[in-house]
Design a protein around this motif. Structure first.
Motif, mmCIF file in Angstrom:
data_model
loop_
_atom_site.group_PDB
_atom_site.id
_atom_site.type_symbol
_atom_site.label_atom_id
_atom_site.label_comp_id
_atom_site.label_asym_id
_atom_site.label_seq_id
_atom_site.Cartn_x
_atom_site.Cartn_y
_atom_site.Cartn_z
ATOM 1 N N GLN A 109 0.835 -1.193 0.000
ATOM 2 C CA GLN A 109 0.000 0.000 0.000
ATOM 3 C C GLN A 109 0.876 1.251 0.000
ATOM 4 N N GLY A 120 -6.078 -6.035 -6.109
ATOM 5 C CA GLY A 120 -5.848 -4.793 -5.379
ATOM 6 C C GLY A 120 -6.317 -3.563 -6.150
ATOM 7 N N TRP A 121 -6.136 -2.432 -5.514
ATOM 8 C CA TRP A 121 -6.535 -1.155 -6.114
ATOM 9 C C TRP A 121 -5.299 -0.277 -6.304
ATOM 10 N N THR A 141 -3.835 -0.276 -2.176
ATOM 11 C CA THR A 141 -3.850 -1.426 -1.265
ATOM 12 C C THR A 141 -2.648 -2.256 -1.685
ATOM 13 N N PRO A 148 -11.185 1.645 -0.851
ATOM 14 C CA PRO A 148 -9.997 1.917 -0.025
ATOM 15 C C PRO A 148 -9.278 3.223 -0.353
ATOM 16 N N ARG A 203 -9.868 5.482 6.307
ATOM 17 C CA ARG A 203 -9.234 5.090 5.043
ATOM 18 C C ARG A 203 -10.148 4.339 4.093
ATOM 19 N N SER A 204 -11.414 4.441 4.244
ATOM 20 C CA SER A 204 -12.270 3.792 3.240
ATOM 21 C C SER A 204 -13.676 4.360 3.259
#
Lengths: 252, 252
Positions: B49, B69-70, B112, B190, B225-226
């Motif tokens: 991350q 993941g992002w 992430t 996220p 954080r989201s």
DNA sequence: CGTTACGTTGAAAGCTTTCAAGCATCGTGG
DNA sequence: CCACGATGCTTGAAAGCTTTCAACGTAACG
């Protein structure tokens, strides 16, 4: 629902003698490619200043290339707010997105009288099968548009009004110069202040005041329906824009 | 100048068993295509991350696909102002622009922990020569990115702060849902409010107040954080956004 | 000669940013 | 185990940038 119908031009320019082909930064075609493109082109259409070429929400069976003149593409919100996304100059591909989505997601309008080369969208598959070089060119052009949009987004999102105005004019100047559009060394960009406002995400009033500042700085001069660029380097400097690092480009 | 070096992943997933391939909206490959993609993929890398995947101004010999993941891509002005251009989710292609330009014109950062499939950019030519279907897919993806950028530009340029915030969250929700990222029906995006601010072209303070309004309207709930999406339809409605009319999509 | 399109201005209203604090959580070193 | 710094989220208030509103001027056009 299909888009606007445009008048056919009398005698199309054969691709072999395309005036754009001679420009220094367009890549050369091999014979097979040239022959294919020639047969791919099914005609030419024209549109007057202010005419709509493609319309958001419609389906167009054609793919175009801009042969001469200026155009722009834009999207609108339901209440009429308009955002200009990018400008099109000779050599630019128009309508590729439609092949992917089915219907157009943006509209295209002529800024000056224009001439468009017409291609049948159906034969695009053939291009991909038989001409990898040209397929790559199409991808290249899509990626280039993406890069330009990145820059515009950066500009609208993070630059001040004055920087934005300087940027967009420097950008248009740079593109126009590259394809040799300056008549006797002076370049006139054929846009109104409303276009600038809708490109920068500002109101026309504030755009007017901002452009006046650029004039006061002797960077541009505003004429009726057109912007003369006096100091491109000064604009780039003010905008903090590096310019396009573009190399030899393809075209269809 | 090359970009960041990322750690290799231990045992790469073979393309034949790619978890993304099963998702309903990805198109099927024929055997030849699958074999080619398999050989085209030379490995996997991971990033934590906040790690930088690609950096503006550098040259990367690789092309990536996001496996899990992002991530997001962004550009910065010299004084540090940052504009987030778009987000990347599993299945997205990363770094195509670099093929066209030579150097990257934007940076990519992990939101992430992520896993990326690695491809050699050099072999892209081979793909164009031997696999017209895949070539078209690459073009398709470039055109799709373009369409998304059009939408973002419209948003940043012409929507109000509240509409913009609603739009970007609805957009991310829509993309995440499509690839099945909602854990037990609840989706958590996220991102931090700084990301939202840099995406919308707003200050973090104003973004905070704007997101609070969305919370008050019971459209979202902000966690640490989201962002949890409570009412996607309400967000789309508020933003005046139709959603993506996307059909079966390809991937590499 | 009225109309329309485009550019220009001044002033008030409104939206955003900037400045300044303050709070909570988390990981780390003492 | 606890202090401390870093990160992320919140808030209030003042300053500043932009929009909106209202007019006005000019040139082109039918």
């Amino acid at each position: 629902m299909t888009g606007p119908v445009l008048p056919r031009s009398g005698r199309p320019v054969p691709c072999e003698r395309c005036p754009l082909r001679g420009l220094p930064f367009f890549r050369d075609f091999d014979e097979g490619e040239l022959a294919f493109v020639s047969s791919f082109k099914t005609g030419e259409v024209t549109a007057g200043q202010g005419a709509s070429v493609l319309q958001e929400g419609t389906h167009s069976p054609h793919l175009y290339t801009l042969l001469s003149g200026w155009a722009f593409r834009y999207k609108m919100l339901s209440d009429g707010r308009r955002q200009i996304l990018n400008y099109m100059l000779p050599g630019d591909l128009i309508g590729l997105q439609g092949t992917v989505t089915g219907t157009m997601e943006h509209s295209v309008e002529a800024l000056t009288p224009i001439v468009l080369c017409l291609f049948e969208r159906e034969r695009l598959a053939e291009l991909f099968v038989n001409h990898p070089g040209l397929s790559f060119d199409v991808t290249w052009m899509a990626a280039r548009e993406e890069r330009i949009l990145d820059d515009h987004l950066l500009s609208v999102g993070r630059r001040t009004a004055l920087e934005r105005a300087a940027y967009i004019i420097a950008f248009l100047h740079s593109r126009a110069m590259r394809i040799g559009l300056a008549k006797n060394e002076r370049l006139f960009i054929p846009i109104t202040q409303v276009h600038v406002a809708d490109t920068l995400g500002l109101s026309t009033v504030h755009t007017n005041k901002t452009l006046k500042k650029l004039s006061d700085l002797a960077l541009i001069r505003w004429h009726d329906r057109s912007c003369e660029v006096l100091d491109p380097a000064g604009l780039m400097d003010l905008a903090g824009w590096e310019g396009e690092h573009e190399r030899k480009r393809p075209f269809v």
